[in-house]
Design an enzyme around this catalytic site. Structure first.
Site, mmCIF file in Angstrom:
data_model
loop_
_atom_site.group_PDB
_atom_site.id
_atom_site.type_symbol
_atom_site.label_atom_id
_atom_site.label_comp_id
_atom_site.label_asym_id
_atom_site.label_seq_id
_atom_site.Cartn_x
_atom_site.Cartn_y
_atom_site.Cartn_z
ATOM 1 N N HIS A 1 0.798 -1.224 0.000
ATOM 2 C CA HIS A 1 0.000 0.000 0.000
ATOM 3 C C HIS A 1 0.833 1.277 0.000
ATOM 4 O O HIS A 1 0.312 2.350 0.286
ATOM 5 C CB HIS A 1 -0.965 -0.007 1.203
ATOM 6 C CG HIS A 1 -2.005 -1.097 1.119
ATOM 7 N ND1 HIS A 1 -2.741 -1.540 2.194
ATOM 8 C CD2 HIS A 1 -2.422 -1.849 0.062
ATOM 9 C CE1 HIS A 1 -3.567 -2.511 1.802
ATOM 10 N NE2 HIS A 1 -3.384 -2.714 0.520
ATOM 11 N N CYS B 1 7.943 21.191 -10.753
ATOM 12 C CA CYS B 1 6.882 21.730 -11.639
ATOM 13 C C CYS B 1 5.774 22.450 -10.888
ATOM 14 O O CYS B 1 4.840 22.964 -11.495
ATOM 15 C CB CYS B 1 6.317 20.618 -12.506
ATOM 16 S SG CYS B 1 5.216 19.498 -11.626
ATOM 17 N N GLY C 1 -1.485 -9.518 12.571
ATOM 18 C CA GLY C 1 -2.095 -8.218 12.845
ATOM 19 C C GLY C 1 -2.844 -7.591 11.689
ATOM 20 O O GLY C 1 -2.773 -6.385 11.504
ATOM 21 N N SER D 1 -6.801 -7.480 9.825
ATOM 22 C CA SER D 1 -8.201 -7.900 9.932
ATOM 23 C C SER D 1 -8.598 -8.769 8.748
ATOM 24 O O SER D 1 -9.686 -9.341 8.743
ATOM 25 C CB SER D 1 -9.113 -6.681 10.050
ATOM 26 O OG SER D 1 -8.875 -5.801 8.979
ATOM 27 N N ASN E 1 -3.136 -12.806 15.909
ATOM 28 C CA ASN E 1 -4.066 -11.680 15.984
ATOM 29 C C ASN E 1 -4.717 -11.661 17.359
ATOM 30 O O ASN E 1 -4.832 -12.702 18.007
ATOM 31 C CB ASN E 1 -5.147 -11.807 14.890
ATOM 32 C CG ASN E 1 -5.821 -10.476 14.583
ATOM 33 O OD1 ASN E 1 -6.384 -9.834 15.464
ATOM 34 N ND2 ASN E 1 -5.745 -10.054 13.335
HETATM 35 P P1 OAD Z 1 -6.979 -3.220 10.621
HETATM 36 O O1 OAD Z 1 -7.062 -2.025 11.502
HETATM 37 O O2 OAD Z 1 -8.138 -3.514 9.743
HETATM 38 O O3 OAD Z 1 -6.752 -4.515 11.497
HETATM 39 C C1 OAD Z 1 -5.779 -4.585 12.486
HETATM 40 C C2 OAD Z 1 -5.798 -5.985 13.017
HETATM 41 O O4 OAD Z 1 -4.743 -6.121 13.953
HETATM 42 C C3 OAD Z 1 -7.090 -6.376 13.745
HETATM 43 O O5 OAD Z 1 -7.522 -7.649 13.259
HETATM 44 C C4 OAD Z 1 -6.683 -6.451 15.220
HETATM 45 O O6 OAD Z 1 -7.387 -7.453 15.923
HETATM 46 C C5 OAD Z 1 -5.211 -6.806 15.103
HETATM 47 N N1 OAD Z 1 -4.366 -6.350 16.213
HETATM 48 C C6 OAD Z 1 -4.428 -5.187 16.896
HETATM 49 N N2 OAD Z 1 -3.428 -5.094 17.790
HETATM 50 C C7 OAD Z 1 -2.707 -6.239 17.666
HETATM 51 C C8 OAD Z 1 -1.540 -6.754 18.313
HETATM 52 N N3 OAD Z 1 -0.897 -6.067 19.267
HETATM 53 N N4 OAD Z 1 -1.075 -7.966 17.921
HETATM 54 C C9 OAD Z 1 -1.713 -8.677 16.957
HETATM 55 N N5 OAD Z 1 -2.817 -8.242 16.324
HETATM 56 C C10 OAD Z 1 -3.306 -7.047 16.659
HETATM 57 O O7 OAD Z 1 -5.615 -3.107 9.784
HETATM 58 P P2 OAD Z 1 -5.191 -3.879 8.470
HETATM 59 O O8 OAD Z 1 -5.726 -5.250 8.417
HETATM 60 O O9 OAD Z 1 -3.731 -3.685 8.317
HETATM 61 O O10 OAD Z 1 -5.424 -0.017 3.448
HETATM 62 O O11 OAD Z 1 -5.907 -3.020 7.373
HETATM 63 C C11 OAD Z 1 -5.718 -3.373 6.047
HETATM 64 C C12 OAD Z 1 -5.811 -2.168 5.184
HETATM 65 O O12 OAD Z 1 -7.050 -1.519 5.454
HETATM 66 C C13 OAD Z 1 -4.793 -1.089 5.465
HETATM 67 O O13 OAD Z 1 -3.550 -1.338 4.849
HETATM 68 C C14 OAD Z 1 -5.445 0.099 4.883
HETATM 69 C C15 OAD Z 1 -6.834 -0.090 5.428
HETATM 70 O O14 OAD Z 1 -7.840 0.370 4.657
HETATM 71 C C16 OAD Z 1 -5.242 1.070 2.706
HETATM 72 O O15 OAD Z 1 -5.051 2.158 3.193
HETATM 73 C C17 OAD Z 1 -5.270 0.820 1.228
#
Ligand code: OAD
Length: 249
Positions: free
Chosen positions: A121, A153, A190, A192, A216
């Site tokens: 990303h 530019c 980590g 979702s 997670n």
């Molecule tokens: P999320 O905020 O959707 O999910 C974070 C995940 O991490 C959740 O499932 C939590 O349960 C878990 N979590 C939180 N703290 C933790 C810890 N200490 N140890 C282990 N797990 C933990 O974030 P992403 O899945 O990264 O995209 O989101 C994916 C994408 O959605 C991002 O890259 C972004 C967003 O829209 C773009 O910006 C294109």
């Protein structure tokens, strides 16, 4: 199986593995103090990320979008990698074929010393000229001007990140799928697992026979498909696995 048995099962898997791929999401950086996207502290003013990280939001109000990125950069700038990041950086030195694929744009894997990183990303510390497409690094926090302009530019610069509704780099994505389909062990840490195409990478690993381990705090849509699910903080679980890893060399 108990959590301890699971940790030693993962330790054994790693004892034999050569090709290891890691997929990380915002959760790995949570213990460093960076809010996750879907967590309650992920809001800025009254906005959700999905409302600001879009081409149309930027088109309508580039200043507002840059103010949000400036706020996020301000949170990330002083932050240090946590024990989870550090274990992964160590593993890069240990496994013959190791790759890290991240959805994070925070640059913390680089800061932990890891080198081989596929950023699906983009990166919040990079900017791209909306006219020329040139990508530059900019570490200023706070930014000197909002919105920032291209030094050559004078067109608007935009964050070099993938927004909702935009496509990922096909080169990076193809590489990510290739690595996932060729690895022996994949860790999904980590995330979702609701944002595509990243969420499909672990499925391509299971389809080709890899063992998939998820770390997670909570179950995700991926949990039923993984071989081992470890519930807890990645900054605690990864060091435990590292300690229990039985590698000969
Ligand atoms: P999320 O905020 O959707 O999910 C974070 C995940 O991490 C959740 O499932 C939590 O349960 C878990 N979590 C939180 N703290 C933790 C810890 N200490 N140890 C282990 N797990 C933990 O974030 P992403 O899945 O990264 O995209 O989101 C994916 C994408 O959605 C991002 O890259 C972004 C967003 O829209 C773009 O910006 C294109």
């Amino acid at each position: 199986m108990s959590e301890n048995a699971d940790i030693s099962a993962v330790g054994e898997l790693l004892g034999e593995a050569n090709r290891v791929v890691i997929l990380t999401g915002a959760g790995i950086s949570a213990e460093s103090g960076i809010p996750t996207f879907r967590g309650e502290d992920g809001l800025w003013r009254k906005y959700r990320a999905e409302e600001l990280a879009t081409p149309s939001a930027f088109h309508q109000d580039p200043k507002l979008v840059w103010e949000w990125y400036d706020w996020r950069r301000g949170i990330i700038a002083p932050v240090e990698p946590n024990p989870g990041h550090k274990v992964l950086a160590r593993w890069e030195e240990i496994f013959p074929e190791f790759a890290l694929i991240t959805q994070n744009i925070d640059g913390l894997h680089q800061k932990s010393g890891l080198k081989n990183i596929l950023e699906l990303h983009g990166n919040i510390w990079k900017m791209r000229c909306t006219e020329e497409g040139t990508v530059t690094e900019n570490l200023d926090s706070p930014l000197k001007e909002i919105p920032p302009l291209c030094p050559s530019c004078k067109a608007l610069l935009r964050p070099h990140v993938v927004w909702y509704g935009e496509s990922l780099s096909s080169t990076i994505l193809q590489r990510a799928f290739l690595l996932s389909s060729q690895c022996e062990v994949m860790f999904v840490i980590g995330t979702s697992a609701v944002v595509q195409p990243a969420a499909s990478l672990p499925l391509s690993a299971t389809e080709t026979g890899a063992k998939v381990v998820e770390i997670n705090l909570n179950p995700t849509p991926l949990t039923p498909y993984v071989d081992i699910s470890l519930m807890g903080k990645s900054g605690e679980i990864l060091p435990l696995i590292d300690k229990n890893m039985k590698r000969k060399s």
